[in-house]
Write a protein that holds these residues in place. Structure first.
Motif, mmCIF file in Angstrom:
data_model
loop_
_atom_site.group_PDB
_atom_site.id
_atom_site.type_symbol
_atom_site.label_atom_id
_atom_site.label_comp_id
_atom_site.label_asym_id
_atom_site.label_seq_id
_atom_site.Cartn_x
_atom_site.Cartn_y
_atom_site.Cartn_z
ATOM 1 N N SER A 193 -60.198 -22.119 114.203
ATOM 2 C CA SER A 193 -60.225 -22.616 113.645
ATOM 3 C C SER A 193 -59.270 -23.396 114.970
ATOM 4 C CB SER A 193 -59.841 -23.136 112.458
ATOM 5 O OG SER A 193 -58.783 -24.747 111.993
ATOM 6 N N ARG A 211 -60.695 -31.622 108.536
ATOM 7 C CA ARG A 211 -60.403 -30.661 107.980
ATOM 8 C C ARG A 211 -61.440 -29.706 107.515
ATOM 9 N NH1 ARG A 211 -55.358 -29.323 106.539
ATOM 10 N NH2 ARG A 211 -54.169 -31.439 106.465
ATOM 11 N N ILE A 212 -62.359 -30.305 107.592
ATOM 12 C CA ILE A 212 -63.515 -30.201 106.433
ATOM 13 C C ILE A 212 -64.669 -29.583 107.905
ATOM 14 C CG2 ILE A 212 -66.071 -30.919 106.620
ATOM 15 C CD1 ILE A 212 -64.393 -33.166 104.186
ATOM 16 N N GLN A 215 -63.147 -26.080 109.541
ATOM 17 C CA GLN A 215 -63.163 -24.317 108.644
ATOM 18 C C GLN A 215 -63.234 -23.589 109.616
ATOM 19 O OE1 GLN A 215 -61.914 -24.374 105.632
ATOM 20 N NE2 GLN A 215 -61.297 -26.613 106.291
#
Ligand code: OGA
Ligand code: MN
Length: 308
Positions: A193, A211-212, A215
Motif C-alpha cells: 500500500s 485511505r479508502i 487499502q
C-alpha cells in the motif's frame, strides 16, 4: 508499418525507408551482470517505428530488464503510442495531484517537481513530499491489484547534478539468496500500500478518500517471468505486512531482503541526459530516484503498461 508520422520535408515513404536502414543494436551496460541493463541504438522514435522494432525491443527487455534509449526527442503522445505496443496501458491514478492541478493527461505520470504552470513546487508542497516516496526502492504500482509491467520514463528537463535513477536486478537477488531463505520465501504473500511506503517517511496526513483508495493489496513475494521462466523477488517499499506474520517481524524480514537485493553489484545507476528514454520491467527490477537540488526543475514523464 506502424507509428510513422509526417514531419516537414519527409514523406511517409521516405521515413519508412530511413527507419528500415537504421540498425537496431543492443549493448549491455552493467559492469558485471551480463544480462542486466542495456543500451539500445539505431532507433529514433520521433520518426516512428516498425513492428520489427517493437519485437526486438520486446526480446531485449525480456533479456535485460532495463533498456536505455538516448536522444529520443518525443512528446507525450509519441511516448504513449510506443508504450501501448507492449500491453494494456495504465492510467496515472497513483498520485496526490488534485484533479484541477494536473499538468499532464491521465495517460502520463508526472514525475516532476513542477506545478501546472511549470513552476518548481515549494519545498513543503504536499505533491512534492508525496513524490519523495520515489526515492525508496520500489516496483511501480505494486500497490495496485494489477501492478505495472513496464514503465517508460522520458527526460525532458534534468537538474545540473544528482537525480540519478537506480535499478536493482531482482532476478540476481533471487538467484543469490541462500537456500534456506529461498525456502522461507516460497509461499509468502505480501500486502502492498502507498499508505505504508509514505508513512515510512513520516508522510501520513492522508485524506479519507486516499485511505479508502489505497487499502492494501496482496502480491506474491516470488514471481516467475512468463517469457523467460526466471524467478525474481517481488519487493517494494509499498510492502507493510506479510500474511500470517506479526507486522514488525514481516517488516524486518522485508528490510533484510531489500538490503540483500540492493547491494551495489546488483545495481545499475542511470545518469540522465535530456531526451533519454528508459524502459524497465517492474516484474524483475526495483528502482529509486536519488537526491537533487529541489530548487532546480526536473521534468520526467512516465507511461506505464499494466501487468493485466
Ligand atoms: C518512476 C520513478 C524515479 C526517478 O518514474 O516511477 O520512480 O528517478 N522515478 O524519478
Ligand atoms: Mn517508480
Amino acid at each position: 508499418m506502424i507509428g510513422v508520422i509526417n514531419i516537414a520535408g519527409y514523406t511517409a515513404y521516405t521515413l519508412t525507408i530511413m527507419i528500415k536502414i537504421m540498425k537496431l543494436s543492443v549493448k549491455p551496460l552493467h559492469r558485471t551482470l551480463s544480462d542486466f541493463a542495456a543500451q539500445v541504438t539505431g532507433v529514433d522514435l520521433s520518426r516512428g517505428f516498425t513492428a520489427d522494432i517493437v519485437e526486438k525491443v520486446q526480446s531485449a527487455i525480456d533479456q535485460y530488464g532495463v533498456l536505455v534509449f538516448r536522444d529520443q526527442h518525443i512528446d507525450d503522445d509519441q511516448q504513449y503510442r510506443f508504450s501501448e505496443h507492449f500491453g494494456t496501458m495504465e492510467q496515472a491514478t497513483g498520485d496526490v495531484i488534485p484533479r484541477g492541478d494536473r499538468r499532464l493527461s491521465m495517460n502520463v505520470n508526472d514525475i516532476s517537481n513542477l506545478d501546472k504552470n511549470g513552476n518548481v513546487l515549494e519545498r513543503d508542497d504536499r505533491t512534492r513530499l508525496f513524490g519523495l516516496g520515489n526515492m525508496l526502492w520500489h516496483s511501480d504500482s505494486s500497490f495496485k491489484t494489477i501492478p505495472a509491467r513496464y514503465s517508460l520514463l522520458s527526460a525532458r528537463v534534468i537538474p545540473d547534478t544528482g537525480g540519478n535513477t537506480e535499478f536493482a536486478d531482482m532476478r540476481a537477488a533471487w538467484d543469490t539468496l541462500d537456500k534456506s531463505l529461498k525456502r522461507e520465501c516460497q509461499s509468502l504473500v505480501c500486502q502492498h500500500s502507498q499508505l505504508y511506503s509514505r508513512s515510512s517517511l513520516g508522510f501520513d496526513d492522508f485524506t479519507e478518500s486516499e485511505r479508502i483508495a489505497w487499502q492494501p493489496v496482496v502480491q506474491p513475494l516470488i514471481r516467475t517471468h512468463p517469457n523467460t521462466g526466471r524467478r525474481s523477488l517481488f519487493l517494494s517499499a509499498h510492502i507493510g505486512a506479510i500474511e500470517g506474520w506479526p507486522v514488525p517481524e514481516a517488516r524486518m524480514f522485508i528490510r533484510d531482503l531489500t538490503e540483500h537485493a540492493t547491494q551495489r553489484q546488483f545495481v545499475y545507476a542511470h545518469q540522465w541526459k535530456k531526451w533519454d528514454l528508459l524502459m524497465w520491467d517492474n516484474r524483475v527490477t526495483m528502482h529509486r530516484a536519488r537526491r537533487y537540488d529541489h530548487a532546480q526543475p526536473r521534468d520526467l514523464r512516465r507511461t506505464t503498461v499494466s501487468d493485466g
